[in-house]
Design a protein around this motif. Structure first.
Motif, PDB file in Angstrom:
ATOM      1  N   GLU A 274       0.840  -1.189   0.000  1.00  0.00           N
ATOM      2  CA  GLU A 274       0.000   0.000   0.000  1.00  0.00           C
ATOM      3  C   GLU A 274       0.886   1.254   0.000  1.00  0.00           C
ATOM      4  OE1 GLU A 274      -2.183   2.540  -0.602  1.00  0.00           O
ATOM      5  OE2 GLU A 274      -3.469   0.784  -0.294  1.00  0.00           O
ATOM      6  N   GLU A 275       0.929   1.934  -1.131  1.00  0.00           N
ATOM      7  CA  GLU A 275       1.776   3.108  -1.321  1.00  0.00           C
ATOM      8  C   GLU A 275       1.407   4.264  -0.391  1.00  0.00           C
ATOM      9  OE1 GLU A 275       4.109   6.238  -2.750  1.00  0.00           O
ATOM     10  OE2 GLU A 275       4.366   4.072  -3.114  1.00  0.00           O
ATOM     11  N   HIS A 276       0.155   4.345   0.014  1.00  0.00           N
ATOM     12  CA  HIS A 276      -0.322   5.490   0.795  1.00  0.00           C
ATOM     13  C   HIS A 276       0.492   5.699   2.068  1.00  0.00           C
ATOM     14  CE1 HIS A 276      -3.121   8.290   2.680  1.00  0.00           C
ATOM     15  NE2 HIS A 276      -3.158   7.507   3.746  1.00  0.00           N
ATOM     16  N   TYR A 277       0.999   4.621   2.668  1.00  0.00           N
ATOM     17  CA  TYR A 277       1.656   4.732   3.958  1.00  0.00           C
ATOM     18  C   TYR A 277       3.142   5.031   3.855  1.00  0.00           C
ATOM     19  CZ  TYR A 277      -2.767   3.150   5.772  1.00  0.00           C
ATOM     20  OH  TYR A 277      -4.095   3.062   6.077  1.00  0.00           O
ATOM     21  N   PHE A 278       3.615   5.437   2.700  1.00  0.00           N
ATOM     22  CA  PHE A 278       4.984   5.927   2.543  1.00  0.00           C
ATOM     23  C   PHE A 278       4.931   7.450   2.412  1.00  0.00           C
ATOM     24  CE2 PHE A 278       8.530   7.211  -0.260  1.00  0.00           C
ATOM     25  CZ  PHE A 278       9.589   6.875   0.579  1.00  0.00           C
ATOM     26  N   LEU A 279       5.567   8.147   3.374  1.00  0.00           N
ATOM     27  CA  LEU A 279       5.574   9.617   3.412  1.00  0.00           C
ATOM     28  C   LEU A 279       4.145  10.160   3.441  1.00  0.00           C
ATOM     29  CD1 LEU A 279       8.407  10.597   0.894  1.00  0.00           C
ATOM     30  CD2 LEU A 279       8.596   9.741   3.226  1.00  0.00           C
ATOM     31  N   THR A 280       3.290   9.530   4.238  1.00  0.00           N
ATOM     32  CA  THR A 280       1.893   9.973   4.329  1.00  0.00           C
ATOM     33  C   THR A 280       1.834  11.396   4.869  1.00  0.00           C
ATOM     34  OG1 THR A 280       1.390   7.684   4.918  1.00  0.00           O
ATOM     35  CG2 THR A 280      -0.390   9.303   5.113  1.00  0.00           C
ATOM     36  N   ASP A 281       1.047  12.233   4.250  1.00  0.00           N
ATOM     37  CA  ASP A 281       0.890  13.600   4.734  1.00  0.00           C
ATOM     38  C   ASP A 281       0.268  13.571   6.128  1.00  0.00           C
ATOM     39  OD1 ASP A 281       1.929  14.746   2.429  1.00  0.00           O
ATOM     40  OD2 ASP A 281      -0.017  14.772   1.426  1.00  0.00           O
ATOM     41  N   PRO A 282       0.780  14.381   7.060  1.00  0.00           N
ATOM     42  CA  PRO A 282       0.287  14.342   8.449  1.00  0.00           C
ATOM     43  C   PRO A 282      -1.212  14.587   8.577  1.00  0.00           C
ATOM     44  CG  PRO A 282       2.347  15.564   8.322  1.00  0.00           C
ATOM     45  CD  PRO A 282       1.948  15.283   6.905  1.00  0.00           C
ATOM     46  N   ASP A 283      -1.785  15.477   7.751  1.00  0.00           N
ATOM     47  CA  ASP A 283      -3.217  15.755   7.862  1.00  0.00           C
ATOM     48  C   ASP A 283      -4.065  14.589   7.388  1.00  0.00           C
ATOM     49  OD1 ASP A 283      -2.469  16.032   5.237  1.00  0.00           O
ATOM     50  OD2 ASP A 283      -3.825  17.704   4.825  1.00  0.00           O
ATOM     51  N   GLN A 284      -3.471  13.599   6.741  1.00  0.00           N
ATOM     52  CA  GLN A 284      -4.182  12.384   6.348  1.00  0.00           C
ATOM     53  C   GLN A 284      -3.968  11.266   7.360  1.00  0.00           C
ATOM     54  OE1 GLN A 284      -3.081  11.342   2.322  1.00  0.00           O
ATOM     55  NE2 GLN A 284      -3.806  13.300   1.470  1.00  0.00           N
ATOM     56  N   LEU A 285      -2.732  11.105   7.837  1.00  0.00           N
ATOM     57  CA  LEU A 285      -2.453  10.010   8.767  1.00  0.00           C
ATOM     58  C   LEU A 285      -3.131  10.239  10.117  1.00  0.00           C
ATOM     59  CD1 LEU A 285      -0.822   7.356   8.649  1.00  0.00           C
ATOM     60  CD2 LEU A 285       0.964   8.516   9.959  1.00  0.00           C
ATOM     61  N   ILE A 286      -3.360  11.499  10.481  1.00  0.00           N
ATOM     62  CA  ILE A 286      -3.975  11.784  11.773  1.00  0.00           C
ATOM     63  C   ILE A 286      -5.392  11.225  11.851  1.00  0.00           C
ATOM     64  CG2 ILE A 286      -4.984  13.999  11.116  1.00  0.00           C
ATOM     65  CD1 ILE A 286      -3.308  13.042  14.476  1.00  0.00           C
ATOM     66  N   ASN A 287      -5.972  10.874  10.724  1.00  0.00           N
ATOM     67  CA  ASN A 287      -7.315  10.304  10.739  1.00  0.00           C
ATOM     68  C   ASN A 287      -7.345   8.946  11.421  1.00  0.00           C
ATOM     69  OD1 ASN A 287      -9.340   8.364   9.118  1.00  0.00           O
ATOM     70  ND2 ASN A 287     -10.220  10.426   9.285  1.00  0.00           N
ATOM     71  N   PRO A 312     -14.201  10.446  11.315  1.00  0.00           N
ATOM     72  CA  PRO A 312     -14.565   9.154  10.716  1.00  0.00           C
ATOM     73  C   PRO A 312     -13.332   8.440  10.167  1.00  0.00           C
ATOM     74  CG  PRO A 312     -15.130  10.952   9.234  1.00  0.00           C
ATOM     75  CD  PRO A 312     -14.672  11.587  10.505  1.00  0.00           C
ATOM     76  N   LYS A 313     -13.316   7.143  10.336  1.00  0.00           N
ATOM     77  CA  LYS A 313     -12.177   6.385   9.827  1.00  0.00           C
ATOM     78  C   LYS A 313     -12.184   6.393   8.304  1.00  0.00           C
ATOM     79  CE  LYS A 313      -9.896   1.877   9.944  1.00  0.00           C
ATOM     80  NZ  LYS A 313      -9.908   0.496  10.478  1.00  0.00           N
ATOM     81  N   GLN A 314     -11.016   6.688   7.726  1.00  0.00           N
ATOM     82  CA  GLN A 314     -10.866   6.747   6.270  1.00  0.00           C
ATOM     83  C   GLN A 314      -9.687   5.884   5.854  1.00  0.00           C
ATOM     84  OE1 GLN A 314     -10.416  10.964   5.925  1.00  0.00           O
ATOM     85  NE2 GLN A 314     -12.616  11.390   5.946  1.00  0.00           N
ATOM     86  N   ASN A 422     -12.331  -0.627   1.107  1.00  0.00           N
ATOM     87  CA  ASN A 422     -12.904   0.326   2.059  1.00  0.00           C
ATOM     88  C   ASN A 422     -12.530   1.766   1.729  1.00  0.00           C
ATOM     89  OD1 ASN A 422     -13.948  -1.808   3.549  1.00  0.00           O
ATOM     90  ND2 ASN A 422     -12.100  -1.998   4.777  1.00  0.00           N
ATOM     91  N   LEU A 423     -13.503   2.677   1.960  1.00  0.00           N
ATOM     92  CA  LEU A 423     -13.254   4.118   1.836  1.00  0.00           C
ATOM     93  C   LEU A 423     -13.389   4.804   3.194  1.00  0.00           C
ATOM     94  CD1 LEU A 423     -15.037   5.312  -1.439  1.00  0.00           C
ATOM     95  CD2 LEU A 423     -12.598   5.206  -0.981  1.00  0.00           C
ATOM     96  N   CYS A 424     -14.556   4.661   3.821  1.00  0.00           N
ATOM     97  CA  CYS A 424     -14.787   5.325   5.098  1.00  0.00           C
ATOM     98  C   CYS A 424     -15.898   4.612   5.865  1.00  0.00           C
ATOM     99  CB  CYS A 424     -15.118   6.801   4.909  1.00  0.00           C
ATOM    100  SG  CYS A 424     -16.410   7.135   3.702  1.00  0.00           S
ATOM    101  N   LEU A 425     -15.966   4.900   7.162  1.00  0.00           N
ATOM    102  CA  LEU A 425     -16.896   4.206   8.047  1.00  0.00           C
ATOM    103  C   LEU A 425     -17.622   5.222   8.921  1.00  0.00           C
ATOM    104  CD1 LEU A 425     -17.929   1.504   9.327  1.00  0.00           C
ATOM    105  CD2 LEU A 425     -15.987   1.689  10.917  1.00  0.00           C
ATOM    106  N   PHE A 426     -18.948   5.035   9.061  1.00  0.00           N
ATOM    107  CA  PHE A 426     -19.753   5.901   9.915  1.00  0.00           C
ATOM    108  C   PHE A 426     -20.640   5.041  10.816  1.00  0.00           C
ATOM    109  CE2 PHE A 426     -18.877   8.255   6.046  1.00  0.00           C
ATOM    110  CZ  PHE A 426     -18.480   9.501   6.512  1.00  0.00           C
TER     111      PHE A 426
END
Length: 947
Positions: A274-287, A312-314, A422-426
């Motif tokens: 999963e590429e997203h978790y390499f150098l993830t922007d802080p405003d995204q990882l804080i989710n 919400p979890k994303q 998965n995208l998001c959970l409510f």
């Protein structure tokens, strides 16, 4: 000798070619090490030049500082350097995001580095040290960004389920760390930290809370020691800025069972990068990642643990698709007492062309139905503009989970058509449901919704058909007070694309084929297809649209679905069902029409026939003119019992006229067409619905043709080379009745009295000709009012005479020379408004007249007046038995009913002339022939009556 030289030249040529290929291969076989050495050499050269340039700048700057500040020494310079290094290591929010880094930095070697890391991912020897691994990964030749990248890839491609573990594993080795991760003694973050130390990177192992597997939005995080949602990740210093990395979540994809019948949650671990978790922007990882130390949020404005819990979890795909939550910012949503919630996600237009979305609704304890209501039918998802909109109707009080999924071919390499992730959970909390959710005129949407589709609107496959526009832009279609509505789809013109539709009730999936039709219109390069709907009652319905590309693949593929909502029908005022059609299609069937080069010329009264909806004039009449480049086999069908159809055709044109009474209401007219030679199973070429105004009809029905259409029997005429040369003393019915010009000879004519109608045929080889006239609007014998007055080897003339006004038909037949089997070649329909000048029938005809070469010049009527002198003139011959031209009959004579022969007054070849004065007691005069020399038998040819 020549062959030896030739062989030598071939060998030399082959040698040169081999040398050239080897040189090209050597040129392209630069290894990763060579590319890195060359880059390092360039950097060293650039550094030397910068050092030389900076000496002068530094000297100048030192002088200025000494002059301006009064002091500057080596000690203060050393303090400044230490301060800068300290600032680099202190956690601060990065100035740039990941996207900017990739755009700014040199990432040309990323692909080669990733491939190199993957090829080295297996560590099977317990003796391999971290230093040796760094050498194999070429760490010392890489930049900080490249080091972080290759270490991330090396870890994330470790499949611990397939590693072969050594019997003796040293602890401080790569294999030792991997084993401790396998037995849950260490974490991925610890391994990445150790690799960074070996690679010379500043790194940090961060501990904190994670929204991991099993997390629900209303969960309250506990103290560090007792909370199960704890974990660790890393920060790494790249080019002076701290960046966040999670190698654990970047290497494993965890699937949780949603089956409520199981006592425990079954978790399946799939190793997936999963590429997203390499150098993830802080405003995204804080989710999903909340560090214990606030500074390692790397945010300018850190958030509290309470704020973290509310988010919400994303999942990664949410950010890759550039989605945004427009309606609700918290993971726990309070629903009103109607049980209704509208949730929106912003989705950019460019993403819509690549992504699909869907949702699942279930209770917090994972039940999929409540009080007998299936939750899958309690929500509705559609697209409106750039928003994904979800309407949820909770059936009862309680806590529910709404999980939204997405799929994008751009970010998925599984090659699966339905690879949703998965995208998001409510979490939806509903304390009570007091309002009625049933359909009403004030509430457009109401459950239950169809379970056949979870998404309403245009799907991904729509972009494969060059979709240009569709209306309505959302997935909701609202009917009017009669239950009528329409959907239009516009695509770039394509001769091979076809559309079809399925209209059905949302509940029970009961098909309503008679309640939806389609028609198309092509203007310039745009094809617009309209789907017209007539809902039978109030309620929810589903319209699903399909397309097929008949050239590439005839199979149907769904590309859109619409929720059709009818709420305003009162007291059974719904529009009636459409008349039966073929596959629910109206207007021209382009593929069939193009195949026979046919098109709609014009319609009377003037209107657009391509819509498939037409209206008659105030007398219940309508006419269609079709044009075609060559002869076409046609058949028309009308499903109204009290409507009549008149079809007339020429090689280049076809006219279809319809007469109906007001009682017909709305009915379907279908036209089937094919190239000449095909007479069965003709494909549908055109279909239209015809509506009759609320006026009484005063016109009689059209007569039925003995064949598919009035006009030529094209196959029979073409094979014999027969054409219509002219039709005289009448006018075109189409022109007279509808003011529509029909080029050529209209087989439906209007006669207004006077001379007899002449129909002239020409042919390329001799044939026998006969004609049969009938009255079609009344039972009246008129066969003697049609007459073949002349026929030779190349042409013939057929006459029609009318004793009174009425509707008449003339059928012309031919047979091969010497044959007695006649085939129909032409049908003419005549609307006689007045009788002919001569009201008498023609002479009675017998067999030899139809099979001979003949021409009757005088007398062209049935009766001869007594005591008057009559001159009878005719030409008469027969075709030679050997086929060589024509020959005279052995004897041609005129005789009365007393067997008295009238002498000839003139004979020239085949031409005969008699002068005759009928006397008392004579009742009939006959032309007869002897067909054999020496024979005494006579054969009658023509007969007159003496009056």
């Amino acid at each position: 000798m020549n062959s030896i030289k030739k062989l030598a030249r071939l060998k030399s040529k082959k040698k040169k070619m081999t040398e050239r290929l080897l040189a090209e291969k050597k040129m392209h076989e630069q290894t990763l090490e060579q590319r890195l050495r060359e880059r390092r050499k360039r950097k060293e050269e650039n550094a030397k030049r910068m050092k030389m340039d900076n000496k002068d700048n530094l000297a100048s700057a030192t002088t200025m500082i000494n002059y301006g500040m009064g002091v500057e020494n080596s000690q203060s310079t050393e303090k400044l350097t230490l301060t800068q290094e300290h600032l680099r290591i202190v956690p601060q929010a990065p100035i740039t995001n990941k996207e900017v880094i990739y755009a700014k930095e040199d990432i040309s070697l990323f692909h080669a580095l990733e491939k190199h890391a993957v090829n080295l991912h297996g560590v099977t020897s317990a003796d391999v040290t971290f230093e040796q691994l760094m050498e194999r990964l070429l760490i010392h030749s890489l930049s900080d960004l490249e080091k972080a990248r290759i270490l991330f890839h090396w870890i994330t491609f470790q499949n611990l389920n397939t590693v072969v573990w050594s019997s003796s594993i040293k602890e401080d080795t790569p294999l030792g760390y991997l084993y401790d991760i396998k037995v849950e003694q260490k974490g991925y973050a610890t391994l990445y930290m150790r690799l960074c130390v070996a690679a010379g990177l500043h790194a940090k192992e961060i501990s904190g809370y994670l929204k991991g597997v099993g997390y629900v939005p209303d969960y309250v995080f506990q103290e560090q020691g007792s909370d199960p949602f704890r974990g660790s990740w890393n920060a790494v210093l790249v080019d002076g800025e701290w960046r966040l990395i999670d190698t654990h979540w970047g290497s494993r994809h965890v699937v949780e069972s949603d089956d409520a019948t199981k006592l425990t949650n079954e978790i399946e671990t799939v190793y997936k990068y999963e590429e997203h978790y390499f150098l993830t922007d802080p405003d995204q990882l804080i989710n999903t990642h909340y560090p214990d130390e606030e500074a390692w949020q790397l945010l300018d404005k850190p958030i509290t643990i309470e704020q973290f819990q509310q988010l919400p979890k994303q999942w990664p795909l949410f950010y890759k698709l550039d989605l945004r939550q427009d309606s609700h910012q918290h993971g726990v949503i309070q629903v009103d007492d109607r049980g209704h919630l509208q949730l929106q996600l912003f989705s950019p237009q460019h993403i819509r062309q690549d992504a699909r979305f869907r949702a699942e609704l279930f209770t917090k304890d994972k039940r999929k139905s409540v009080d007998g209501k299936i939750l899958e039918s309690q929500f509705f998802h559609h697209t409106e503009g750039e928003c994904e909109i979800f309407h949820i109707f909770l059936p009862a009080a309680g806590s529910y989970l709404l999980k939204i999924f997405g799929m994008s071919k751009k970010f998925d390499d599984s090659n699966e058509d339905d690879a949703f992730t998965n995208l998001c959970l409510f979490q939806l909390n509903c304390p009570r449901v007091t309002s009625n959710q049933s359909a009403s005129s004030s509430q457009l949407l109401a459950p239950p919704f169809s379970r056949t589709t979870q998404y309403y609107g245009i799907s991904l496959s729509a972009y494969d058909i060059n979709l240009a526009q569709f209306t309505p832009s959302s997935g909701i279609v609202e009917c009017d007070a009669e239950g009528k509505a329409s959907v239009t789809v516009s695509v770039r013109h394509d001769d091979f694309i076809e559309f079809s539709q399925v209209f059905q009730r949302a509940v029970g999936d009961y098909r309503l084929d008679e309640r939806c039709v389609q028609w198309s219109d092509t203007k310039e390069d745009m094809l617009t297809v309209t789907f017209s709907i007539r809902a039978p009652s109030n309620g929810n319905f589903v319209l699903t649209l399909f397309e097929s590309h008949v050239r590439d693949s005839p199979s149907l593929k769904s590309f859109a679905a619409f929720l059709v909502v009818s709420r305003f029908i009162v007291d059974g005022a719904a529009a009636p069902a459409f008349p039966p059609t073929v596959n629910g299609k109206l207007g021209p069937v382009r593929r069939v029409m193009d195949g026979v080069a046919m098109r709609v010329g014009r319609v009377h009264p003037e209107q657009d026939a391509s819509t498939g909806m037409c209206v008659t004039d105030d007398k219940g009449e309508i006419v269609f003119l079709f044009k075609h480049n060559h002869s076409v086999t046609l058949m028309a069908d009308c499903d109204a019992r009290d409507a009549s159809v008149l079809v007339s055709s020429t090689p280049e044109h076809t006219v279809i006229a319809v007469r109906a009474k007001h009682e017909s209401g709305q009915f379907a007219l279908k036209l089937y067409a094919a190239s000449p030679g095909k007479s069965k199973n003709l494909p549908l070429a055109f279909c239209t619905l015809i509506e009759v105004p609320s006026l009484p009809s005063i016109l009689p029905p059209y007569p039925k043709s003995p064949t598919n259409a009035w006009g030529p029997m094209l196959n029979n005429m073409r094979t014999r080379g027969i054409t219509v040369h002219k039709i005289e003393h009448c006018s075109s019915f189409t022109r007279t009745r509808f003011n529509v010009d029909l080029p050529g000879f209209d087989p439906c004519v209007v006669y207004k009295g006077g001379k007899d109608i002449n129909i002239d045929f020409k042919y390329t080889k001799p044939v026998h000709i006969k004609a049969v006239m009938q009255r079609v609007d009344a039972e009246s014998k008129v066969d003697d009012f049609g007459f073949v007055s002349a026929a030779d080897e190349t042409s013939c003339t057929v006459l029609m005479r009318f004793p009174s006004p009425g509707i008449y038909s003339m059928s012309v037949y031919v047979a091969e020379i010497g044959q007695t089997n006649y085939s129909l070649i032409y049908n003419l329909l005549c609307f006689a408004h007045a009788p002919s000048r001569c009201l008498e029938p023609y002479p009675m005809v017998y067999g030899p007249w139809n099979s001979s070469v003949r021409q009757l010049r005088r007398v062209l009527k049935h009766s001869l007046e007594r005591n008057q002198l009559h001159k009878i003139k005719l030409s008469l011959a027969r075709y030679a038995k050997d086929g060589a031209g024509v020959e005279c009959f052995p004897h041609v004579l005129l005789m009365n009913d007393k067997n008295q022969v009238v002498p000839l007054i003139n004979q020239k070849g085949f031409k005969y002339e008699w002068a005759y004065l009928p006397g008392p007691g004579e009742h009939e005069m006959m032309v007869a022939v002897k067909q054999e020399v020496g024979s005494s038998s006579l054969a009658l040819v023509l007969k007159y009556v003496v009056v």
